[in-house]
Design a protein around this motif. Structure first.
Motif, PDB file in Angstrom:
ATOM      1  N   ASP A   8       0.742  -0.963  -0.138  1.00  0.00           N
ATOM      2  CA  ASP A   8      -0.049  -0.117  -0.040  1.00  0.00           C
ATOM      3  C   ASP A   8       0.954   1.392  -0.021  1.00  0.00           C
ATOM      4  OD1 ASP A   8      -1.778   2.064   0.440  1.00  0.00           O
ATOM      5  OD2 ASP A   8      -2.764   1.193   1.879  1.00  0.00           O
ATOM      6  N   ARG A   9       1.075   1.857  -1.166  1.00  0.00           N
ATOM      7  CA  ARG A   9       2.097   2.777  -1.431  1.00  0.00           C
ATOM      8  C   ARG A   9       1.516   4.216  -0.640  1.00  0.00           C
ATOM      9  NH1 ARG A   9       6.193   2.320  -5.008  1.00  0.00           N
ATOM     10  NH2 ARG A   9       5.995   4.381  -5.992  1.00  0.00           N
ATOM     11  N   SER A  10       0.195   4.291  -0.323  1.00  0.00           N
ATOM     12  CA  SER A  10      -0.225   5.243   0.321  1.00  0.00           C
ATOM     13  C   SER A  10       0.437   5.521   1.629  1.00  0.00           C
ATOM     14  CB  SER A  10      -1.786   5.465   0.125  1.00  0.00           C
ATOM     15  OG  SER A  10      -2.453   4.238   1.020  1.00  0.00           O
ATOM     16  N   TYR A  33       9.693   4.335  -2.359  1.00  0.00           N
ATOM     17  CA  TYR A  33       8.453   3.648  -2.044  1.00  0.00           C
ATOM     18  C   TYR A  33       8.761   2.191  -2.427  1.00  0.00           C
ATOM     19  CZ  TYR A  33       6.426   8.094  -0.971  1.00  0.00           C
ATOM     20  OH  TYR A  33       6.075   9.364  -0.445  1.00  0.00           O
ATOM     21  N   ALA A  34       8.287   1.336  -1.483  1.00  0.00           N
ATOM     22  CA  ALA A  34       8.474  -0.146  -1.782  1.00  0.00           C
ATOM     23  C   ALA A  34       7.597  -0.495  -2.974  1.00  0.00           C
ATOM     24  CB  ALA A  34       8.297  -1.052  -0.524  1.00  0.00           C
ATOM     25  N   VAL A  35       7.964  -1.678  -3.584  1.00  0.00           N
ATOM     26  CA  VAL A  35       7.163  -2.525  -4.641  1.00  0.00           C
ATOM     27  C   VAL A  35       7.357  -3.955  -4.358  1.00  0.00           C
ATOM     28  CG1 VAL A  35       7.227  -0.568  -6.525  1.00  0.00           C
ATOM     29  CG2 VAL A  35       9.028  -2.392  -6.505  1.00  0.00           C
ATOM     30  N   PRO A  58       7.079  -1.000   9.650  1.00  0.00           N
ATOM     31  CA  PRO A  58       6.641   0.064  10.566  1.00  0.00           C
ATOM     32  C   PRO A  58       5.320   0.667  10.230  1.00  0.00           C
ATOM     33  CG  PRO A  58       8.673   0.749   9.331  1.00  0.00           C
ATOM     34  CD  PRO A  58       8.307  -0.726   8.847  1.00  0.00           C
ATOM     35  N   THR A  59       4.936   0.883   8.925  1.00  0.00           N
ATOM     36  CA  THR A  59       3.425   1.502   8.421  1.00  0.00           C
ATOM     37  C   THR A  59       2.380   0.495   8.197  1.00  0.00           C
ATOM     38  OG1 THR A  59       4.480   1.651   6.241  1.00  0.00           O
ATOM     39  CG2 THR A  59       5.068   3.478   7.858  1.00  0.00           C
TER      40      THR A  59
END
Length: 75
Positions: A8-10, A33-35, A58-59
């Protein structure tokens, strides 16, 4: 059962924990950002690896859900 792996890139904070733990499944892109490098997971070892990242992100940006349609196709 197959699983669908997503980020969830948001909410991703770009900490890189996922990539550090399992670079075969995750990368941090140029945007920070991770993919997910694989989206449909069929190998139990990949599913276990993705699940372990869920516990430490962490998010809470890593998502692992049941794949519709069983074992057909690939990500």
């Amino acid at each position: 059962m197959d699983r669908i792996l997503a980020v969830d890139r948001s909410v991703c904070g770009g900490s890189g924990t996922c990539e550090a733990m399992h670079p075969q499944l995750f990368a941090v892109g140029d945007d920070g950002y991770a993919v997910a490098l694989k989206t449909r997971l069929v190998d139990p070892a990949d599913i276990e690896a993705a699940d372990s990242v869920i516990d430490v992100c962490p998010t809470e940006a890593i998502l692992l859900t049941a794949a519709p349609g069983g074992a057909d196709g690939d990500g």
